[in-house]
Design a protein around this motif. Sequence first.
Motif, PDB file in Angstrom:
ATOM      1  N   SER A  49       0.843  -1.201   0.000  1.00 54.96           N
ATOM      2  CA  SER A  49       0.000   0.000   0.000  1.00 54.96           C
ATOM      3  C   SER A  49       0.872   1.241   0.000  1.00 54.96           C
ATOM      4  CB  SER A  49      -0.949   0.001   1.208  1.00 54.96           C
ATOM      5  OG  SER A  49      -0.233  -0.060   2.416  1.00 54.96           O
ATOM      6  N   GLY A  50       0.226   2.383  -0.172  1.00 53.97           N
ATOM      7  CA  GLY A  50       0.927   3.657  -0.199  1.00 53.97           C
ATOM      8  C   GLY A  50       0.099   4.735   0.458  1.00 53.97           C
ATOM      9  N   LEU A  51       0.761   5.818   0.837  1.00 52.56           N
ATOM     10  CA  LEU A  51       0.111   6.953   1.462  1.00 52.56           C
ATOM     11  C   LEU A  51       0.186   8.144   0.512  1.00 52.56           C
ATOM     12  CD1 LEU A  51      -1.270   7.927   4.097  1.00 52.56           C
ATOM     13  CD2 LEU A  51       0.987   8.675   4.861  1.00 52.56           C
ATOM     14  N   GLU A  70      -4.601   6.417   2.633  1.00 54.01           N
ATOM     15  CA  GLU A  70      -3.816   5.194   2.502  1.00 54.01           C
ATOM     16  C   GLU A  70      -4.599   4.229   1.639  1.00 54.01           C
ATOM     17  OE1 GLU A  70      -1.874   1.587   5.111  1.00 54.01           O
ATOM     18  OE2 GLU A  70      -2.102   3.545   6.058  1.00 54.01           O
ATOM     19  N   SER A  78      -4.418   0.493  -0.653  1.00 56.08           N
ATOM     20  CA  SER A  78      -3.738  -0.747  -1.022  1.00 56.08           C
ATOM     21  C   SER A  78      -3.565  -0.753  -2.539  1.00 56.08           C
ATOM     22  CB  SER A  78      -4.571  -1.954  -0.616  1.00 56.08           C
ATOM     23  OG  SER A  78      -4.712  -1.997   0.779  1.00 56.08           O
ATOM     24  N   SER A  80      12.938   3.166   3.640  1.00 52.05           N
ATOM     25  CA  SER A  80      12.467   4.462   4.123  1.00 52.05           C
ATOM     26  C   SER A  80      12.866   5.610   3.198  1.00 52.05           C
ATOM     27  CB  SER A  80      12.993   4.732   5.532  1.00 52.05           C
ATOM     28  OG  SER A  80      14.404   4.764   5.518  1.00 52.05           O
ATOM     29  N   ARG A 104       4.565   8.321   0.657  1.00 46.56           N
ATOM     30  CA  ARG A 104       5.467   7.199   0.916  1.00 46.56           C
ATOM     31  C   ARG A 104       4.741   5.889   0.646  1.00 46.56           C
ATOM     32  NH1 ARG A 104       4.296   4.619   5.731  1.00 46.56           N
ATOM     33  NH2 ARG A 104       2.945   5.765   7.136  1.00 46.56           N
ATOM     34  N   CYS A 105       5.509   4.828   0.544  1.00 41.75           N
ATOM     35  CA  CYS A 105       4.951   3.480   0.504  1.00 41.75           C
ATOM     36  C   CYS A 105       4.792   3.003   1.940  1.00 41.75           C
ATOM     37  CB  CYS A 105       5.875   2.522  -0.239  1.00 41.75           C
ATOM     38  SG  CYS A 105       6.032   2.851  -2.007  1.00 41.75           S
ATOM     39  N   VAL A 106       3.798   2.177   2.178  1.00 39.53           N
ATOM     40  CA  VAL A 106       3.600   1.578   3.491  1.00 39.53           C
ATOM     41  C   VAL A 106       4.242   0.198   3.443  1.00 39.53           C
ATOM     42  CG1 VAL A 106       1.906   0.811   5.180  1.00 39.53           C
ATOM     43  CG2 VAL A 106       1.481   2.889   3.847  1.00 39.53           C
ATOM     44  N   GLU A 128       6.375   3.657  11.131  1.00 43.95           N
ATOM     45  CA  GLU A 128       5.776   4.751  10.364  1.00 43.95           C
ATOM     46  C   GLU A 128       6.619   6.001  10.492  1.00 43.95           C
ATOM     47  OE1 GLU A 128       1.698   5.787  10.552  1.00 43.95           O
ATOM     48  OE2 GLU A 128       1.071   3.717  10.781  1.00 43.95           O
TER      49      GLU A 128
END
Length: 142
Positions: A27-29, A44, A46, A71, A115-117, A123
């Motif tokens: 997933s990503g933000l 967020e 998926s 990161s 960012r990517c999760v 976090e």
Amino acid sequence: MIRGVAALIAALLASSAAAQNVTSAPSGLLRWLDKTTGETADIELSRGQAAVSGRLVIQLDDCRYPTDNPSSDAFGHLTIMEDGRAQPVFSGWMMASSPALSALEHPRYDVWVLRCVVPGLPELEIAPDPSEDKEIVAPQEG
């Protein structure tokens, strides 16, 4: 002009992907902004999931990050549709570190990848949009 920029981005992504291994995150933000009202939201998603924000439907097709440094910089492939339009208003890769390089060009809305999760990675603290912190003060007479 837009096609030239898209070709440059594709070349940069291809060369950076060739230079380093990347991994797809589950997933990503993203951050969404309504320029008219000043409303913002962090979303967020998926991979393959879509969300409605304002008149936009934002779908995260993929979110990738450097395998050896999760990161660091993320890049996401987004497809963004707008109510009343048959074609996407944006479809392509956005880089978290350079959102202006490949941006949604829309008079009212802005969307960018934060960012990517990554599972197991703590976090990161994402700073809020600076426009949210501005307090409007009326000039005093005197």
